[in-house]
Enzyme design. Structure first.
Site, PDB file in Angstrom:
ATOM      1  N   GLU A 289      60.848  52.566  57.320  1.00  0.00           N
ATOM      2  CA  GLU A 289      61.952  53.738  57.297  1.00  0.00           C
ATOM      3  C   GLU A 289      62.004  54.799  56.476  1.00  0.00           C
ATOM      4  O   GLU A 289      61.844  54.666  55.083  1.00  0.00           O
ATOM      5  CB  GLU A 289      63.238  53.129  57.392  1.00  0.00           C
ATOM      6  CG  GLU A 289      64.180  53.406  58.452  1.00  0.00           C
ATOM      7  CD  GLU A 289      63.746  52.968  59.533  1.00  0.00           C
ATOM      8  OE1 GLU A 289      63.135  54.080  60.553  1.00  0.00           O
ATOM      9  OE2 GLU A 289      63.811  51.731  60.075  1.00  0.00           O
TER      10      GLU A 289
ATOM     11  N   SER B  51      65.847  56.309  68.978  1.00  0.00           N
ATOM     12  CA  SER B  51      65.007  57.574  69.399  1.00  0.00           C
ATOM     13  C   SER B  51      65.289  57.959  70.868  1.00  0.00           C
ATOM     14  O   SER B  51      64.154  58.258  71.335  1.00  0.00           O
ATOM     15  CB  SER B  51      63.459  57.158  69.302  1.00  0.00           C
ATOM     16  OG  SER B  51      63.297  57.103  67.911  1.00  0.00           O
ATOM     17  N   SER B  52      66.613  58.162  71.361  1.00  0.00           N
ATOM     18  CA  SER B  52      66.814  58.549  72.649  1.00  0.00           C
ATOM     19  C   SER B  52      66.241  59.983  72.726  1.00  0.00           C
ATOM     20  O   SER B  52      65.823  60.606  73.895  1.00  0.00           O
ATOM     21  CB  SER B  52      68.522  58.642  72.562  1.00  0.00           C
ATOM     22  OG  SER B  52      69.080  59.350  71.943  1.00  0.00           O
TER      23      SER B  52
ATOM     24  N   ASP C 125      58.741  58.643  65.812  1.00  0.00           N
ATOM     25  CA  ASP C 125      59.450  58.149  67.195  1.00  0.00           C
ATOM     26  C   ASP C 125      58.649  58.721  68.154  1.00  0.00           C
ATOM     27  O   ASP C 125      58.518  58.008  69.157  1.00  0.00           O
ATOM     28  CB  ASP C 125      60.683  59.190  67.073  1.00  0.00           C
ATOM     29  CG  ASP C 125      61.937  58.639  65.938  1.00  0.00           C
ATOM     30  OD1 ASP C 125      61.650  57.379  65.574  1.00  0.00           O
ATOM     31  OD2 ASP C 125      62.735  59.351  65.784  1.00  0.00           O
TER      32      ASP C 125
END
Length: 381
Positions: free
Chosen positions: A31, A126-127, A172
């Site tokens: 991350e 991660s839309s 992403d």
């Protein structure tokens, strides 16, 4: 997504040329290492953003029209004068792809687009990248732009960085475009080298649960940008191009050089890179059941050193582990969003119950809990 063509026709009065979908992602581990030129290990999930696309006939105005199945008016923007301020925030992820392709010298025609998505918004899955990747793949195929998927990763990253204004790395978009079923994507964010790493969950009796705390977050917020600045400052003061170049063995020296807060941010990145490498190694030798302790250590680092967790995420992680999960961590940019828990499939119902009870007892919003499995990347529907 099967209803998307009919919904497009009802809205625009004509059938779409084609439909495309791109998945959200779970970051298994790694991350905030991406924009520090480090290592990440995400996988695509079975929740996707889909678009129905029709290229508009050539006329004097190159017009983008985009709408959502969630309702609201059609957003229109002229491609000749495309600026973020002229586009609704949710539509910038679409418009930004047109803008980024124009920066690469492509003159695009107008388009009508209808967007649908099953990726929860603000959940750290991660839309936004899913939308970008579906649009980029659709334009690339329909207009024969000739770009590779690796090229499209950079197009979508530029759209998010420079048009939307979120200083994210390539994690992403890479996961959404490059993933394959039953694998995680081991990505070197400096060299852009990608390797598929087997992640056999179902065949080993395991499951990954997503625990969406429903505490929304946004990558274009000030907190995310402050972290990017802290990492850049740490690398500069340590005399390296990026924190990727700092080894775990150098942390004692870094502690003497850096201010305490900057050191904690640096420590997370350095140790998280090593945890990604260790996870890849364990997956290759012992399988996914062996990585739980690394997931736990990653969450502790994000909570204590990087400062991106929150009370709801901590409760989700602690409860899942106490209820029998092999390991758990928050996933995504932080400041809300989701946690993931790796567990034996037979324990899923008990862990779900424990989570719902813990959130209710704390007075928090009921979390959305669902399982995910490593799936394919962006594709034509």
């Amino acid at each position: 997504m099967s209803a998307l063509p009919d919904a497009f026709t009802a809205l625009y009065g004509t059938i779409p040329d084609a439909c495309f979908a791109a998945p959200g992602r779970v970051n298994l581990i790694g991350e905030h290492t991406d924009y520090n030129q480090g290592f990440v290990l995400p996988f695509a999930i079975d929740r996707v953003a889909g678009i129905a696309l029709r290229i508009r006939p050539a006329d004097s105005v190159r017009l983008l029209r985009v709408a959502s199945t969630q309702g609201g008016p059609v957003v229109e923007a002229e491609l000749e004068s495309l600026l973020p301020a002229a586009v609704e925030p949710w539509a910038r992820y679409v418009a930004g792809v047109f803008w980024a392709l124009a920066r690469r010298g492509f003159t695009l025609p107008g388009a009508d687009i209808l967007l649908d998505s099953t990726v929860p918004i603000g959940a750290g899955l991660s839309s936004s990248a899913a939308i970008e990747c579906a649009v980029a793949l659709g334009l690339n195929e329909q207009l024969d732009l000739g770009l590779s998927r690796e090229d499209l990763v950079l197009v979508c990253q530029q759209a998010e960085n420079d048009f939307v204004g979120a200083p994210t790395g390539m994690l992403d978009q890479s996961a959404s475009l490059l993933s394959t079923p039953e694998h995680a994507l081991f990505l070197d964010c400096r060299t852009r080298e990608a390797q598929q790493v087997a992640l056999p969950l179902a065949s080993t009796g395991l499951q990954v649960l997503v625990i969406d705390t429903r505490v929304s977050h946004a990558h274009d917020s000030g907190g995310y940008k402050e972290l990017v600045r802290a990492c850049t400052q740490g690398a500069r003061e340590l005399g390296v191009p990026a924190l990727r170049d700092v080894s775990v063995g150098r942390l004692d020296e870094a502690k003497e050089i850096l201010a305490p807060k900057i050191f904690r941010r640096v420590k997370h990145i350095v140790t998280e890179n090593q945890r990604v490498l260790d996870t890849v190694g364990l997956l290759s030798t012992d399988g996914p059941g062996a990585i739980g302790a690394l997931l736990n250590a990653s969450h502790a680092s994000m909570r204590d050193d990087f400062g991106i967790s929150c009370a709801e995420l901590d409760l989700a992680v602690d409860t899942a582990i106490s209820a029998g999960a092999l390991g758990a961590r928050m996933t995504g940019g932080g400041f809300g969003g989701s946690a993931i828990a790796l567990l034996e499939a037979s324990q899923a119902d008990g862990i779900r119950t424990a989570l719902h009870e813990a959130f209710a007892a704390a007075g928090y919003i009921t979390p959305e809990i669902f399982s995910v499995a490593p799936g394919p990347g962006a594709r034509r529907l």
